[in-house]
Design a protein around this motif. Sequence first.
Motif, short mmCIF file in Angstrom:
data_model
loop_
_atom_site.label_atom_id
_atom_site.label_comp_id
_atom_site.label_asym_id
_atom_site.label_seq_id
_atom_site.Cartn_x
_atom_site.Cartn_y
_atom_site.Cartn_z
N ASN A 30 0.79 -1.23 0.00
CA ASN A 30 0.00 0.00 0.00
C ASN A 30 0.83 1.28 0.00
OD1 ASN A 30 0.88 -0.47 2.58
ND2 ASN A 30 -1.03 0.15 3.57
N ASP A 31 2.07 1.28 0.47
CA ASP A 31 2.86 2.51 0.51
C ASP A 31 4.33 2.25 0.19
OD1 ASP A 31 2.77 5.29 0.84
OD2 ASP A 31 3.59 5.14 2.86
N ALA A 32 4.63 1.16 -0.47
CA ALA A 32 6.02 0.76 -0.70
C ALA A 32 6.80 1.77 -1.53
CB ALA A 32 6.05 -0.60 -1.38
N LEU A 33 6.22 2.27 -2.59
CA LEU A 33 6.97 3.19 -3.46
C LEU A 33 7.34 4.47 -2.73
CD1 LEU A 33 5.24 2.74 -6.93
CD2 LEU A 33 7.05 1.39 -5.84
N ASN A 34 6.44 4.97 -1.90
CA ASN A 34 6.76 6.16 -1.11
C ASN A 34 7.89 5.87 -0.12
OD1 ASN A 34 4.88 7.76 -2.39
ND2 ASN A 34 3.27 7.27 -0.92
N GLU A 35 7.85 4.70 0.50
CA GLU A 35 8.91 4.34 1.46
C GLU A 35 10.25 4.17 0.76
OE1 GLU A 35 7.83 1.28 4.32
OE2 GLU A 35 5.72 1.85 4.09
N ILE A 36 10.25 3.58 -0.42
CA ILE A 36 11.50 3.44 -1.19
C ILE A 36 12.02 4.82 -1.55
CG2 ILE A 36 12.44 2.71 -3.42
CD1 ILE A 36 10.54 0.25 -3.22
N ALA A 37 11.15 5.68 -2.05
CA ALA A 37 11.55 7.04 -2.44
C ALA A 37 12.10 7.81 -1.25
CB ALA A 37 10.38 7.77 -3.08
N GLU A 38 11.50 7.60 -0.09
CA GLU A 38 11.97 8.28 1.13
C GLU A 38 13.42 7.89 1.43
OE1 GLU A 38 11.74 10.93 4.10
OE2 GLU A 38 9.96 10.45 2.92
N VAL A 39 13.73 6.61 1.37
CA VAL A 39 15.09 6.14 1.63
C VAL A 39 16.06 6.69 0.58
CG1 VAL A 39 16.59 4.10 1.75
CG2 VAL A 39 14.34 4.07 2.84
N LEU A 40 15.62 6.77 -0.66
CA LEU A 40 16.47 7.26 -1.74
C LEU A 40 16.68 8.78 -1.67
CD1 LEU A 40 14.98 5.31 -4.79
CD2 LEU A 40 17.02 4.74 -3.48
N GLY A 41 15.85 9.45 -0.89
CA GLY A 41 15.88 10.91 -0.86
C GLY A 41 15.13 11.51 -2.04
N ALA A 42 14.16 10.76 -2.56
CA ALA A 42 13.42 11.19 -3.74
C ALA A 42 11.92 11.30 -3.48
CB ALA A 42 13.66 10.20 -4.88
N ALA A 43 11.53 11.34 -2.22
CA ALA A 43 10.10 11.36 -1.88
C ALA A 43 9.40 12.58 -2.46
CB ALA A 43 9.92 11.30 -0.37
N GLU A 44 10.02 13.75 -2.36
CA GLU A 44 9.39 14.97 -2.86
C GLU A 44 9.22 14.95 -4.38
OE1 GLU A 44 11.11 18.61 -1.47
OE2 GLU A 44 11.22 17.85 0.60
N VAL A 45 10.24 14.47 -5.10
CA VAL A 45 10.13 14.46 -6.57
C VAL A 45 9.13 13.39 -7.02
CG1 VAL A 45 12.38 15.48 -7.05
CG2 VAL A 45 12.18 13.01 -6.88
N LEU A 46 9.05 12.28 -6.30
CA LEU A 46 8.06 11.27 -6.65
C LEU A 46 6.65 11.80 -6.41
CD1 LEU A 46 7.50 8.39 -7.65
CD2 LEU A 46 7.54 7.66 -5.26
N GLU A 47 6.48 12.51 -5.32
CA GLU A 47 5.15 13.05 -4.99
C GLU A 47 4.67 14.04 -6.05
OE1 GLU A 47 1.70 12.93 -3.18
OE2 GLU A 47 3.40 11.71 -2.56
N THR A 48 5.59 14.73 -6.71
CA THR A 48 5.19 15.69 -7.73
C THR A 48 4.55 15.03 -8.95
OG1 THR A 48 7.35 15.72 -8.81
CG2 THR A 48 6.97 17.36 -7.08
N VAL A 49 4.86 13.77 -9.20
CA VAL A 49 4.27 13.07 -10.35
C VAL A 49 3.15 12.15 -9.99
CG1 VAL A 49 6.39 13.24 -11.72
CG2 VAL A 49 6.00 11.21 -10.33
N ARG A 50 2.87 12.02 -8.70
CA ARG A 50 1.81 11.11 -8.25
C ARG A 50 0.45 11.68 -8.53
NH1 ARG A 50 1.24 6.37 -5.45
NH2 ARG A 50 3.32 5.87 -4.85
#
Length: 183
Positions: A163-183
């Motif tokens: 349910n939230d894996a991609l956000n958690e992966i992006a968080e670890v990568l330091g890419a959570a904000e950029v991923l959220e912009t395309v969600r």
Amino acid sequence: MYFAALLARTEDGWEASDTELDDVETLSDLTDLAREASTEDDTVLVLIEQEDAWFGVVRVDGEEDPRIYVSDASAAARSSYGEILLTDELLGRDPGDDDVADLDSLDLDGTEDGEPEEDEADDDDDVGAPATGEAVPSGPIGDREVLADLGVDEKELLALGSNDALNEIAEVLGAAEVLETVR
């Protein structure tokens, strides 16, 4: 509901772009799409999820073969996008095995010819052996170390919920904000 995005690593950090998979029919198409997102053969991650069912990560590093991880192969097998990731190689079977075996093992006129019941039972066993349901395992499949050098080791990857894996992966990568912009 599906979500798919590309995360491309650059010297300035991660860049995200949403991606349409409507024209993607094979893993090769998906790999080409990922390579187009990279300017200097840097790492590109294709992140795909079907809400609350499964997620997948495809990692493309330059011209190397893509590395794939799918959180639940049996759930992904029921999805058109999941089928792109579940290659014969990933499933550990020879290309075309599934379709050829199913067609070769079918006895379409066996009952009409009045074959003995023992033969029919044997045919049923043969038909069941290569069935797709048995060929696609339940649970995670693929390269469990696909993100290890980026901070998500095997244990962490396996512990992620769909349910939230991609956000958690992006968080670890330091890419959570950029991923959220395309969600």
